[in-house]
Motif scaffolding. Structure first.
Motif, PDB file in Angstrom:
ATOM      1  N   THR A 163       8.642 -10.437   1.525  1.00 39.03           N
ATOM      2  CA  THR A 163       8.679  -9.413   2.662  1.00 39.03           C
ATOM      3  C   THR A 163      10.455  -8.997   2.674  1.00 39.03           C
TER       4      THR A 163
ATOM      5  N   ALA B 160       4.867  -7.175   0.539  1.00 35.19           N
ATOM      6  CA  ALA B 160       3.592  -6.601   1.566  1.00 35.19           C
ATOM      7  C   ALA B 160       4.752  -6.012   2.213  1.00 35.19           C
TER       8      ALA B 160
ATOM      9  N   GLY C 288       2.801  -5.984   6.961  1.00 35.87           N
ATOM     10  CA  GLY C 288       3.080  -6.732   5.376  1.00 35.87           C
ATOM     11  C   GLY C 288       2.390  -7.980   5.690  1.00 35.87           C
TER      12      GLY C 288
ATOM     13  N   ALA D  82       1.582  -0.846   5.045  1.00 38.67           N
ATOM     14  CA  ALA D  82       1.333  -1.399   6.177  1.00 38.67           C
ATOM     15  C   ALA D  82       1.523  -1.336   7.303  1.00 38.67           C
TER      16      ALA D  82
ATOM     17  N   HIS E 227      -3.666  -2.540   5.583  1.00 33.69           N
ATOM     18  CA  HIS E 227      -3.178  -3.901   4.902  1.00 33.69           C
ATOM     19  C   HIS E 227      -1.882  -4.853   4.135  1.00 33.69           C
ATOM     20  N   GLY E 228      -1.310  -3.444   3.844  1.00 36.26           N
ATOM     21  CA  GLY E 228       0.121  -3.853   3.132  1.00 36.26           C
ATOM     22  C   GLY E 228      -0.605  -4.231   1.675  1.00 36.26           C
ATOM     23  N   CYS E 229      -1.123  -4.639   1.356  1.00 34.03           N
ATOM     24  CA  CYS E 229      -0.603  -5.639   0.240  1.00 34.03           C
ATOM     25  C   CYS E 229      -1.486  -5.041  -0.807  1.00 34.03           C
TER      26      CYS E 229
ATOM     27  N   LYS F 236       0.138  -9.389   7.200  1.00 32.92           N
ATOM     28  CA  LYS F 236      -1.764  -8.827   7.178  1.00 32.92           C
ATOM     29  C   LYS F 236      -2.030  -9.528   6.205  1.00 32.92           C
TER      30      LYS F 236
ATOM     31  N   CYS G  62      -5.943  -5.401  12.004  1.00 32.38           N
ATOM     32  CA  CYS G  62      -5.024  -4.972  11.192  1.00 32.38           C
ATOM     33  C   CYS G  62      -3.926  -4.306  12.288  1.00 32.38           C
TER      34      CYS G  62
END
Length: 556
Positions: free
Chosen positions: A60, A299, A306, A273, A277-279, A309, A485
């Motif tokens: 991250t 993320a 990211g 994200a 939810h950015g994954c 979440k 989220c």
């Protein structure tokens, strides 16, 4: 100096079957899309079920700035460095969206000598997953409007249709439109809007689904509208879900590619994200954990979006237990957080760095709240000075975290060997005690209050009347006990993109809330977040070209 695409085009790629053999993937489980990319079969999951999991590493970053942080580059380089150090590693990344590729942000395949290839394919159509998601989403929308046209048997209130059409492109003209114009045969006129594909609930559903059965069950739970007497209408009621699964069955299979140094990479799914939810997909990450000793994933944007979440949504749903967080920063970006304009970031400025490093400290502390050990990776530039590097080291020592100066962009795997040592020693010496930040059964406002105070460092949360009504409606439907989220600007810990560093004495303003029952979370909108981006004054598309032999230029 070579551009990213020129470096990628000089890569000596292995045939994808060879990459699969190195992972002990049977030939029958490989579904090739040309020579250098492939889908992984459904039955591979069952074949690997009893195998122990490897270590899970999340990459991250601090809040993104115009100076760039290089999170994907560090992710790719860490995997390459692991392989160079003799460790069996695999990447699990998101797929790029065409919107940023042709807009301003760029792709999602890394940079310099730490890229995933074939870069052109990955950043353009890849294996068609984005198009399948777009088609499934828009089929559902078309069938809702057809139901209105055919006498409206479900009694749908056309003013309260919640699902939007989508397009994997930045197109601000589609944010607010009127459809059904042109007479009775052309549909029921109503206001509508588009969002970018990666912001759609279908994307979130695909990334969180365990298998085809779970995919269908999640699609059926999508809240699409309300009736004229205020009752919910779900996608199951529309009758489109079987056809949607048919469109998505291949898109649900993860994609296998490789890095410039032939380290295997799984790329699958691509939610943003800041508005989702950015994954990458749960399936890709779980597959990576079975196929290698170390699975490196990332993320989107900063850890306030990211990573939060990833921990509170993805890990909670999938039963994942991450072993280490690699937090990426650059000295240039931290000086930007200290108030220095982009044009002056190459000059030494220890005072600005000391002021801006509060952003890094906050992200480190935030990640430690989840019980997962942290390693800081400084994406090193040649303009970084010893005095500035000393400030970074002192700060990390104060917080009890390892720091590594990574030269991955310029040197590939060779430039991240120290990072590998720091990550592996941290995993071995500091056991992860992962836990989500909040209990998902708490009321929506209480969960959001925890996120706002613990992660954003806000004084509290303010709700508009529209948000108050939406949250009450969601809880009255019985969906208050699921994760939250947050849709928020990526540029600041606050909901104001202009507030850099570590903002103080502010409140988060919630403008609206939307139930994503299929994905299994409530999306809460803050600030002025839009789910359909626009193109910049000079789009990146103006630089991209293709010659008569099919060679692409200008793609980063």
């Amino acid at each position: 100096m070579l551009t990213d695409i020129e470096i990628a085009q000089q890569a000596k790629m292995k045939k994808i079957a060879e990459i699969a053999r190195e992972l002990d993937i049977p030939e029958d489980d490989l579904e090739p899309y040309g020579h250098y990319k492939a889908k992984l079969s459904e039955k591979l999951f069952a074949e690997l079920e009893g195998k122990p999991d490897g270590k899970l590493i999340l990459v991250t970053a601090i809040n993104p700035t115009p100076a760039g942080e290089g999170k994907t580059t560090i992710s790719v380089g860490l995997a390459e460095s692991m392989a160079k150090a003799g460790k069996k590693a695999i990447l699990a990344l998101r797929e790029p969206s065409l919107g940023p590729v042709f807009g301003i942000k760029g792709g999602a395949a890394g940079g310099g000598y730490a890229q995933v290839v074939p870069m052109e394919d990955i950043n353009l159509h890849f294996t068609g997953d984005m198009h399948a998601i777009t088609a499934a989403n828009n089929l559902l929308c078309a069938m809702i409007d057809n139901s209105l046209q055919q006498g409206n048997p479900l009694n749908i209130d056309q003013r309260r249709i919640l699902i939007k059409r989508c397009l994997d492109m930045n197109d601000r003209a589609l944010r607010n439109i009127v459809i059904g114009m042109g007479g009775k045969v052309n549909g029921v006129p109503r206001e509508d809007s588009f969002q970018i594909t990666v912001a759609s609930e279908i994307m979130a559903v695909l990334c969180l689904a365990a298998d085809l059965a779970d995919l269908k069950a999640r699609l059926e739970r999508i809240l699409v509208a309300y009736t004229l007497d205020n009752k919910p209408v779900f996608a199951k009621d529309i009758g489109a879900c079987g056809a949607m699964v048919a469109l998505l069955k291949d898109a649900l299979k993860p994609n296998l590619v490789q890095t410039l140094e032939n380290t295997p990479a799984i790329m699958h799914g691509g939610p943003f994200a800041n508005i989702a939810h950015g994954c990458n997909s749960v399936r890709a990450t779980k597959l990576g954990l079975k196929l290698a000793d170390y699975c490196i994933t990332e993320a989107g944007f900063g850890s306030d979006l990211g990573a939060e979440k990833f921990f509170d949504i993805k890990c909670r749903f999938a039963g994942l237990k991450p072993d280490c967080v690699v937090l990426v920063a650059t000295i240039r970006a931290l000086k930007y957080n200290g108030g220095i304009p982009k044009t002056e970031l190459t000059a030494e400025n220890v005072d600005a760095l000391k002021k801006g490093i509060v952003n890094l400290k906050t992200h480190i502390e935030n990640m430690q709240k989840f019980g997962v050990p942290v390693v800081v990776a400084i994406n090193r530039f040649h303009t970084d000075t010893e005095a500035e590097i000393a400030v970074i080291r002192d700060t990390c020592n104060e917080l009890g975290v390892e720091v590594s100066l990574a030269e991955i962009f310029a040197k590939g795997g060779e430039g991240g060997l120290d990072l590998v040592d720091k990550v592996c020693s941290t995993i071995d010496s500091k056991p992860s005690c992962y836990k989500p930040l909040y209990d998902e059964t708490l009321p929506i406002k209480e969960k959001l209050d925890i996120i706002a105070k613990e992660i954003y460092r806000a004084n509290g949360v303010v709700y508009t009347a529209k948000a108050e009504k939406a949250i009450k409606e969601i809880e009255d439907l019985g969906f208050g006990n699921i994760p939250v989220c947050v849709a928020k600007t990526q540029y600041s810990l606050s909901d104001d993109p202009a507030k850099l560093g570590k903002p103080e004495n502010f409140e988060i303003t919630v403008s609206d809330a939307k139930l994503s029952a299929g994905a299994g979370f409530v999306v809460v909108y803050t600030g002025s977040i839009m789910t359909m981006p626009g193109l910049p004054k000079v789009p990146a598309a103006t630089m991209i070209d293709c010659d008569n032999e099919g060679n692409i230029t200008g793609l980063f």
